[in-house]
Design a protein around this motif. Structure first.
Motif: not given
Length: 266
Positions: A126, A134, A151-154, A160, A164-166, A195, A230
């Motif tokens: 991350a 971000l 928010w890094v992902e998701g 998304a 998964r989300s990070v 989601y 995560e």
């Protein structure tokens, strides 16, 4: 002067042996006259830690949200179910107008040197939380104003998948990381139904479990910084959904893990 521990911002007064009194903090409501579940879990944990053996620290909390916690006065009743030399089990109940709104079982235990200590897996890759660009989504409700996310992902509502989300998770006001803050942040994970539906769907937590792994030195090392969350969804079915979450320090220590079951009304 250093920022306070998060637990020190939770106002509880011992009113009798194993009984604490307080009031729902309107800063942590969800905008519908209901208290944010993470705040409630943190309050129950604080009461038990204030009642148990000082040599025993947080190991687990299992919270069942039976009814909404409304604005106004509340009481927390704690009961030792078993106090062992190394491990103790406590029941904690939040009451309003003599009715139990939230029930929890909290495990405390002493630590010891462990020759087999190991962390399976590692912190997700991350970028740092101050990286430009971000996402910064938090819920548009009162308790959302007290939180920060990077928010890094998701990120929610951006297409998304729910699996998964990070994201980096923190708070607006400066306060240092402790077990109460981990319990609080454990409930700050957008419902996975958001989601799947790609829109807001009313959702209520039924049960939340948090396992505490961090040593005191690891909590101290985080201080006021963000922690990395995560989240993984597993199944959305029959009006219910669940997820699991791992919380990591910026330095790569696994601080806590969490499980949650919730009901949605979509």
């Amino acid at each position: 002067m250093s920022a306070p521990l998060f637990a020190d911002t939770l106002k509880l007064t011992r009113s009798a042996p194993n009984l604490w009194s307080g009031e729902a903090d309107t800063l942590f409501s969800n905008g519908d006259n209901r208290q944010f579940g993470g705040w409630v879990a943190a309050l129950l944990l604080k009461a038990v830690l204030g009642s148990g053996k000082p040599t025993q620290t947080q190991r687990a909390i299992v919270v069942h949200f039976l009814a909404a916690v409304r604005p106004g006065a509340l009481a927390v009743r704690v009961t030792p179910m078993r106090e062992g030399r190394s491990v103790s089990y406590w029941q904690a109940e939040l009451l309003q107008e003599e009715s139990v709104c939230v029930h929890a079982v909290i495990t405390l235990g002493e630590g010891r040197t462990d020759p087999f200590a190991v962390t399976a897996g590692g912190k997700p890759d991350a970028v740092p939380p101050d990286t430009p660009g971000l996402g910064r989504f938090t819920p548009p409700v009162p308790f959302g104003k007290e939180l920060q996310a990077r928010w890094v992902e998701g990120a929610p509502f951006e297409g998304a998948a729910p699996n998964r989300s990070v994201f980096w998770s923190g708070m607006t006001k400066p306060n240092r990381l402790d077990a109460a803050k981990l319990a609080f942040l454990a409930d700050f994970v957008p419902p996975r139904i958001f989601y799947a539906a790609q829109k807001f769907v009313p959702s209520s937590t039924l049960s939340m479990t948090v396992y505490f792994h961090a040593t005191q030195a690891e909590l101290d090392a985080v201080g006021e910084d963000y922690v990395l969350a995560e989240a993984h969804a597993r199944r959305i079915e029959a009006g219910y959904w669940d997820h699991s979450v791992s919380f990591w320090s910026p330095h790569g220590a696994l601080l806590a893990t969490s499980e949650q079951l919730a009901l949605h009304r979509g």
